[in-house]
Write a protein that holds these residues in place. Structure first.
Motif, PDB file in Angstrom:
ATOM      1  N   GLY A 198       0.681  22.904 -18.772  1.00 40.97           N
ATOM      2  CA  GLY A 198      -0.385  21.913 -18.665  1.00 40.97           C
ATOM      3  C   GLY A 198       0.179  20.520 -18.451  1.00 40.97           C
ATOM      4  O   GLY A 198       1.389  20.298 -18.402  1.00 40.97           O
ATOM      5  N   ARG A 223       1.161  17.525 -19.853  1.00 40.00           N
ATOM      6  CA  ARG A 223       1.533  17.009 -21.172  1.00 40.00           C
ATOM      7  C   ARG A 223       2.429  15.776 -21.028  1.00 40.00           C
ATOM      8  O   ARG A 223       3.447  15.646 -21.704  1.00 40.00           O
ATOM      9  N   GLN A 251       4.039  23.828 -24.125  1.00 40.27           N
ATOM     10  CA  GLN A 251       3.102  24.736 -23.464  1.00 40.27           C
ATOM     11  C   GLN A 251       2.831  24.225 -22.061  1.00 40.27           C
ATOM     12  O   GLN A 251       3.093  23.050 -21.771  1.00 40.27           O
ATOM     13  N   GLU A 295      -4.054  23.819 -19.910  1.00 39.87           N
ATOM     14  CA  GLU A 295      -2.979  24.781 -20.167  1.00 39.87           C
ATOM     15  C   GLU A 295      -3.189  26.100 -19.433  1.00 39.87           C
ATOM     16  O   GLU A 295      -2.305  26.585 -18.712  1.00 39.87           O
TER      17      GLU A 295
END
Length: 334
Positions: A132, A134, A130, A273
């Motif tokens: 964001g 990460r 997704q 996100e």
């Protein structure tokens, strides 16, 4: 057979599974904390997993609060609390099914721990990523172990530092929408706006709705509470002049499927996100972006401005995305 873990936070992961499942040509078994969804093909096994975030009573009468049981393993994992029977039972259920159903591939949408566990079981592992930031240790571990990483947006449109060095294993499918290919409803005469979901504070929504109505707009609001939920929002979504929506992956894919003029408001989510998605939409000229603390007056200005926009939503690549997603999963089968 393919295994598919459906995360239980919100309904976006479930919506994605329901959109992709009809395109799979091999059997799939699903695992989730969510109850079996209505309308799912009866041939698809659905294992409802026990919760692992509740306080439980141990055999000796003591309480196990997972928040106080080193759930992150000193920052190396997202959630794996010591001594929680629900957590053990979840992983045990997946392992049992892997043997009993002869799983060959497992899709983790999304859980770093499930992805790592699947790889330890020797399954070919597909991790759904997704937007964001990460780049943390648990995400890095899941991405490093994954045989395939699926990004449900168009290549290059949402920057992701986590994918920068893993591009050889990433498939960008485009935004997956349950409405892909569905005919749009006829536009409502005049100017109309749809407030979608719990995007706004009730007072802001009510004040903005009143102001827009006074300016001749038709105003609808759905999904902000139990009474306003509708089973099929597509006729509203695809026929209104402007849609005000959150910036979740499924919400944005649905906006793209509808070709909607949109005002998006990023909701607070882990790893930023939605903010990263909203920033990408603004940069691509696909939607107007309002801050989370937008005032009613500012929102009205955003809506009226959006009415004159002409976003090129083909850039989000929704057409055929669910099929491409299914094909990328099936390509991992031995």
């Amino acid at each position: 057979m393919i295994g598919w873990y459906v995360h239980h936070h919100g309904y976006g992961h479930l919506s994605r599974f329901l959109a992709v499942q009809p395109h799979l040509r091999v059997p799939v078994a699903a695992f989730s904390s969510l109850p079996r969804p209505a309308g799912l093909d009866g041939a698809v096994p659905w294992t409802q997993l026990p919760p692992d975030a509740d306080v439980v009573v141990q055999p000796d009468g003591s309480l196990c609060d997972p928040r106080e049981a080193d759930p992150t393993a000193r920052g190396h994992l997202h959630w794996a609390p010591h001594g929680h029977p629900g957590h053990r039972a979840r992983l045990a259920g997946i392992a049992e099914a892997a043997v009993a159903r002869d799983l060959r591939v497992l899709v983790a949408d999304v859980s770093a721990e499930v992805a790592v566990f699947a790889r330890l079981l020797g399954l070919r592992t597909v991790v759904v990523t997704q937007p964001g930031d990460r780049t943390d240790a648990p995400h890095a571990l899941a991405y490093d172990l994954a045989d395939r990483i699926l990004a449900p947006w168009a290549h290059g449109i949402v920057p992701s530092a986590a994918l920068a060095d893993r591009g050889d294993r990433v498939a960008w499918t485009g935004g997956v929408s349950r409405y892909d290919g569905r005919a749009a409803s006829l536009p409502l005469p005049g100017r109309s706006v749809l407030f979608l979901g719990r995007t706004l504070e009730p007072e802001v929504r009510a004040t903005a709705a009143a102001a827009l109505s006074a300016r001749g707009w038709t105003v609808d609001a759905i999904g902000h509470d139990a009474a306003s939920r509708v089973d099929d929002p597509w006729p509203l979504l695809s026929s209104r002049t402007v849609v005000v929506s959150a910036a979740g992956q499924n919400s944005v894919a649905d906006l793209a499927a509808a070709g909607a003029r949109a005002v998006v408001i990023a909701q607070e989510r882990p790893f930023d996100e939605q903010q990263r998605t909203a920033d990408a939409l603004r940069s691509a000229g696909l939607a107007r972006v309002a801050p989370a603390d937008v005032s009613a007056e500012e929102l009205v200005a955003h809506v009226e401005g959006a009415a004159g926009d002409s976003p090129d939503w083909s850039r989000w690549q929704v057409a055929g995305a669910a099929r491409r997603f299914a094909e990328a999963v099936e390509a991992m089968l031995p």
